[in-house]
Design an enzyme around this catalytic site. Structure first.
Site, PDB file in Angstrom:
ATOM      1  N   HIS A 164       6.656   0.629 -29.434  1.00 38.51           N
ATOM      2  CA  HIS A 164       6.013  -0.522 -30.075  1.00 38.51           C
ATOM      3  C   HIS A 164       6.888  -1.766 -29.962  1.00 38.51           C
ATOM      4  O   HIS A 164       6.796  -2.676 -30.785  1.00 38.51           O
ATOM      5  CB  HIS A 164       5.691  -0.230 -31.544  1.00 38.51           C
ATOM      6  CG  HIS A 164       4.990   1.064 -31.759  1.00 38.51           C
ATOM      7  ND1 HIS A 164       3.657   1.255 -31.515  1.00 38.51           N
ATOM      8  CD2 HIS A 164       5.473   2.271 -32.168  1.00 38.51           C
ATOM      9  CE1 HIS A 164       3.329   2.511 -31.770  1.00 38.51           C
ATOM     10  NE2 HIS A 164       4.416   3.152 -32.161  1.00 38.51           N
ATOM     11  N   SER A 191      12.966 -21.718  -8.771  1.00 41.52           N
ATOM     12  CA  SER A 191      12.080 -22.680  -9.422  1.00 41.52           C
ATOM     13  C   SER A 191      12.237 -24.025  -8.740  1.00 41.52           C
ATOM     14  O   SER A 191      13.337 -24.402  -8.331  1.00 41.52           O
ATOM     15  CB  SER A 191      12.430 -22.799 -10.914  1.00 41.52           C
ATOM     16  OG  SER A 191      11.798 -23.920 -11.498  1.00 41.52           O
ATOM     17  N   SER A 192      11.127 -24.765  -8.640  1.00 43.52           N
ATOM     18  CA  SER A 192      11.188 -26.070  -7.986  1.00 43.52           C
ATOM     19  C   SER A 192      11.860 -27.113  -8.864  1.00 43.52           C
ATOM     20  O   SER A 192      12.210 -28.191  -8.378  1.00 43.52           O
ATOM     21  CB  SER A 192       9.772 -26.539  -7.618  1.00 43.52           C
ATOM     22  OG  SER A 192       8.991 -26.702  -8.789  1.00 43.52           O
ATOM     23  N   ASN A 245       4.798  -9.931  -7.751  1.00 46.02           N
ATOM     24  CA  ASN A 245       3.939  -9.872  -6.566  1.00 46.02           C
ATOM     25  C   ASN A 245       3.304  -8.499  -6.434  1.00 46.02           C
ATOM     26  O   ASN A 245       2.104  -8.368  -6.151  1.00 46.02           O
ATOM     27  CB  ASN A 245       4.762 -10.204  -5.315  1.00 46.02           C
ATOM     28  CG  ASN A 245       3.954 -10.115  -4.032  1.00 46.02           C
ATOM     29  OD1 ASN A 245       3.729  -9.026  -3.512  1.00 46.02           O
ATOM     30  ND2 ASN A 245       3.520 -11.246  -3.518  1.00 46.02           N
ATOM     31  N   LYS A 272      17.140 -20.550 -12.000  1.00 46.40           N
ATOM     32  CA  LYS A 272      16.223 -19.425 -12.115  1.00 46.40           C
ATOM     33  C   LYS A 272      16.405 -18.384 -11.001  1.00 46.40           C
ATOM     34  O   LYS A 272      16.489 -18.704  -9.828  1.00 46.40           O
ATOM     35  CB  LYS A 272      14.765 -19.912 -12.098  1.00 46.40           C
ATOM     36  CG  LYS A 272      14.357 -20.778 -13.278  1.00 46.40           C
ATOM     37  CD  LYS A 272      14.373 -20.012 -14.597  1.00 46.40           C
ATOM     38  CE  LYS A 272      13.231 -19.033 -14.703  1.00 46.40           C
ATOM     39  NZ  LYS A 272      11.911 -19.677 -14.765  1.00 46.40           N
ATOM     40  N   VAL A 273      16.435 -17.106 -11.426  1.00 42.57           N
ATOM     41  CA  VAL A 273      16.340 -15.960 -10.517  1.00 42.57           C
ATOM     42  C   VAL A 273      15.196 -15.108 -11.053  1.00 42.57           C
ATOM     43  O   VAL A 273      15.384 -14.274 -11.939  1.00 42.57           O
ATOM     44  CB  VAL A 273      17.644 -15.140 -10.456  1.00 42.57           C
ATOM     45  CG1 VAL A 273      17.504 -14.014  -9.421  1.00 42.57           C
ATOM     46  CG2 VAL A 273      18.837 -16.027 -10.130  1.00 42.57           C
ATOM     47  N   ASN A 274      14.011 -15.338 -10.557  1.00 41.81           N
ATOM     48  CA  ASN A 274      12.818 -14.723 -11.131  1.00 41.81           C
ATOM     49  C   ASN A 274      12.532 -13.340 -10.532  1.00 41.81           C
ATOM     50  O   ASN A 274      12.844 -13.084  -9.372  1.00 41.81           O
ATOM     51  CB  ASN A 274      11.609 -15.632 -10.910  1.00 41.81           C
ATOM     52  CG  ASN A 274      11.739 -16.957 -11.640  1.00 41.81           C
ATOM     53  OD1 ASN A 274      12.324 -17.021 -12.716  1.00 41.81           O
ATOM     54  ND2 ASN A 274      11.211 -18.015 -11.059  1.00 41.81           N
ATOM     55  N   VAL A 288     -19.831  -2.271   2.839  1.00 44.12           N
ATOM     56  CA  VAL A 288     -18.727  -1.891   1.955  1.00 44.12           C
ATOM     57  C   VAL A 288     -17.673  -1.099   2.727  1.00 44.12           C
ATOM     58  O   VAL A 288     -16.467  -1.293   2.550  1.00 44.12           O
ATOM     59  CB  VAL A 288     -19.261  -1.087   0.753  1.00 44.12           C
ATOM     60  CG1 VAL A 288     -18.117  -0.574  -0.116  1.00 44.12           C
ATOM     61  CG2 VAL A 288     -20.207  -1.951  -0.081  1.00 44.12           C
ATOM     62  N   TYR A 319       0.571 -12.284   4.369  1.00 44.31           N
ATOM     63  CA  TYR A 319       1.227 -10.975   4.306  1.00 44.31           C
ATOM     64  C   TYR A 319       0.960 -10.121   5.546  1.00 44.31           C
ATOM     65  O   TYR A 319       1.159  -8.910   5.524  1.00 44.31           O
ATOM     66  CB  TYR A 319       0.751 -10.224   3.059  1.00 44.31           C
ATOM     67  CG  TYR A 319       0.977 -10.971   1.766  1.00 44.31           C
ATOM     68  CD1 TYR A 319       2.234 -11.429   1.408  1.00 44.31           C
ATOM     69  CD2 TYR A 319      -0.088 -11.230   0.893  1.00 44.31           C
ATOM     70  CE1 TYR A 319       2.438 -12.120   0.225  1.00 44.31           C
ATOM     71  CE2 TYR A 319       0.108 -11.916  -0.295  1.00 44.31           C
ATOM     72  CZ  TYR A 319       1.375 -12.363  -0.624  1.00 44.31           C
ATOM     73  OH  TYR A 319       1.583 -13.039  -1.801  1.00 44.31           O
ATOM     74  N   ARG A 326     -30.845   7.791   2.668  1.00 49.72           N
ATOM     75  CA  ARG A 326     -29.777   6.809   2.877  1.00 49.72           C
ATOM     76  C   ARG A 326     -30.325   5.401   2.760  1.00 49.72           C
ATOM     77  O   ARG A 326     -31.494   5.140   3.006  1.00 49.72           O
ATOM     78  CB  ARG A 326     -29.050   6.963   4.215  1.00 49.72           C
ATOM     79  CG  ARG A 326     -29.663   6.398   5.436  1.00 49.72           C
ATOM     80  CD  ARG A 326     -29.055   5.120   6.048  1.00 49.72           C
ATOM     81  NE  ARG A 326     -27.755   4.720   5.637  1.00 49.72           N
ATOM     82  CZ  ARG A 326     -26.736   4.517   6.468  1.00 49.72           C
ATOM     83  NH1 ARG A 326     -26.854   4.755   7.756  1.00 49.72           N
ATOM     84  NH2 ARG A 326     -25.596   4.050   6.033  1.00 49.72           N
TER      85      ARG A 326
END
Length: 456
Positions: free
Chosen positions: A171, A296-297, A310, A302-304, A343, A16, A336
């Site tokens: 619901h 889909s493979s 993602n 399929k149109v997902n 981090v 990405y 400190r």
């Protein structure tokens, strides 16, 4: 292996990487070194602009221009030189100081005061201010603009679908109708609140020495008002907000506030992603196909809803990082400890995942096409939702047990328009009320949905 999109360990910089490229100059090691250099330069310039510090005479215009050019033109070669120096010093902030001493050696006026580079500073004075500049730039030039793009795209959906009726679900079961536009307006309104909160977080910084008391500063120049000096430097020279009370470190509460606000926006976006995913599954939205794409493979049809999936996944990763940062950073032992250091090097990771998610949501939205026929057909198949207005009108006119009578007619049953009209005909209601109720359809029973959308 050379580092590339193929060999990067993290997909933020790998798969990405094209979506997060705007973050590289901000959150990378290069970015941190750039901001450290800027802070050190601005500190030296502030010292020179203070008459009480006679050992650093006021700089000439040429000297200030020389320093400004180092900051403005900081490049990869400069960063590499700092890293080369660090291999000897084994101290990253000290390496920046030595780098600047090398730079100013070319100008006698600055070389004469080179020992005032990093004067009275602890490393954290340079680091916390650098992180503040980093986060301010990221928020103002990347995070908020990307969030604005998402909000504006959802606002556009609200406007476009303002009057398209939708069977609501509470619901998971059929409930009083709304419009697709109103449901989008609900999301946009929530997001606007978080946008404002993100924008309003004070970006804080300090420059007050090893334990926050200006000990070294006062030992050298006891007549200088260092408290005021510090405030002016933080707010005027750097353009962020001043934290006057700290230990060695700025306590990072504002970072927690910022990332918690972004995480709240992300949570709302997860809610949106899941709802749109569900609307696609129900056939309420169709997705425009893109030539050459495969869903889909093994299943060619399929149109997902991959963009929303993602986005949801990356938002979860972003919020996991933000949550750890928000919980860990405000905690430091006594004056400190160093647990924040490693981090803080991950500030860009959570932001990176968030930006990937925003881009994916926007791509998904661009493919959406509302299925008006499917929405109307679903409403026409659920006339029982009109039990609510009918029993409410019955209450107005004092008819006994209105709720119970509609419950008997509709609960767990499918009823059509004719059955509802027959029921209305049997009620002791004024003729005009019967006419009004019989004219009502599930598609028209939307309350103020359109008006509320238009007011957004």
């Amino acid at each position: 292996m050379e580092l590339s999109a193929l060999t990067a360990v993290s997909p933020v910089d790998g798969r990405y990487g094209s979506k997060t490229i705007a973050l590289r100059s901000i959150f990378s090691e290069f970015g941190l070194l750039k901001y450290r250099t800027i802070v050190e330069i601005r500190w030296l310039q502030k010292l020179a602009a203070t008459a009480e510090i006679a050992e650093v005479p006021a700089f000439s215009a040429e000297a200030n221009q020389f320093l400004d050019a180092i900051a403005a033109n900081f490049n990869e070669a400069d960063a590499l030189r700092i890293k080369e120096i660090e291999r000897t010093t084994n101290h990253d902030v000290k390496a920046v100081e030595y780098f600047l001493k090398e730079k100013v050696a070319a100008m006698p006026e600055l070389h004469a005061v080179n020992e005032f580079i990093h004067f009275a500073c602890t490393s954290e004075d340079i680091n916390n201010t650098s992180h503040a500049l980093m986060l301010k730039e990221a928020r103002d030039t990347v995070i908020l603009p990307e969030i604005r793009n998402v909000i504006d795209a959802i606002r556009k959906l609200a406007e476009e679908y303002r009057d398209i009726p939708l069977l609501s679900r509470t619901h998971g079961q059929p409930a009083s109708p709304s419009t697709m536009g109103k449901e989008m307006a609900n999301v946009a309104y929530r997001m606007e609140r978080q946008y404002k909160q993100i924008a309003n977080v004070e970006i804080l910084a300090k420059i007050n020495g090893a334990v926050g008391n200006y000990n070294a500063h006062l030992s050298a120049y006891p007549t200088v008002d260092w408290h005021k000096f510090s405030e002016e430097f933080i707010t005027e020279s750097l353009g962020v907000d001043w934290n006057p009370y700290t230990t060695q470190i700025e306590p990072h509460d504002y970072i927690a506030e910022l990332f918690e606000a972004v995480a709240r926006f992300n949570t709302i976006l997860i809610d949106f992603d899941r709802d749109v995913w569900g609307y696609i599954a129900l056939g309420h939205f169709k997705q425009r196909t893109i030539a050459g794409e495969i869903g889909s493979s093994t299943m060619p049809h399929k149109v997902n809803p991959i963009d929303f999936e993602n986005s949801e996944g990356n938002l979860g990763l972003a919020n996991a990082v933000f949550t750890h940062l928000a919980q860990k950073l405000p905690i430091s032992r006594w004056q400190r400890d160093l647990t924040d250091s490693t981090v803080l090097r991950n500030l860009g990771v959570g932001v990176g995942y968030a930006i990937i998610a925003y881009t994916s949501t926007l791509k998904g939205i661009s493919k959406l096409e509302v299925n008006r026929d499917a929405l109307l057909a679903e409403l026409d198949h659920n006339w029982e939702v009109l039990a609510e207005p009918i029993q409410t009108v019955m209450r107005r006119y004092g008819i006994e047990k209105p709720y119970e009578k509609l419950k008997e007619l509709t609960r767990g049953k499918r009823v059509d328009g004719e059955a509802m009209r027959q029921f209305i005909d049997g009620l002791a209601l004024p003729a005009e009320e019967k006419t009004r109720l019989k004219a009502m359809t599930p598609a028209s029973y939307i309350g103020y949905a359109i008006e509320l959308t238009d007011k957004l």
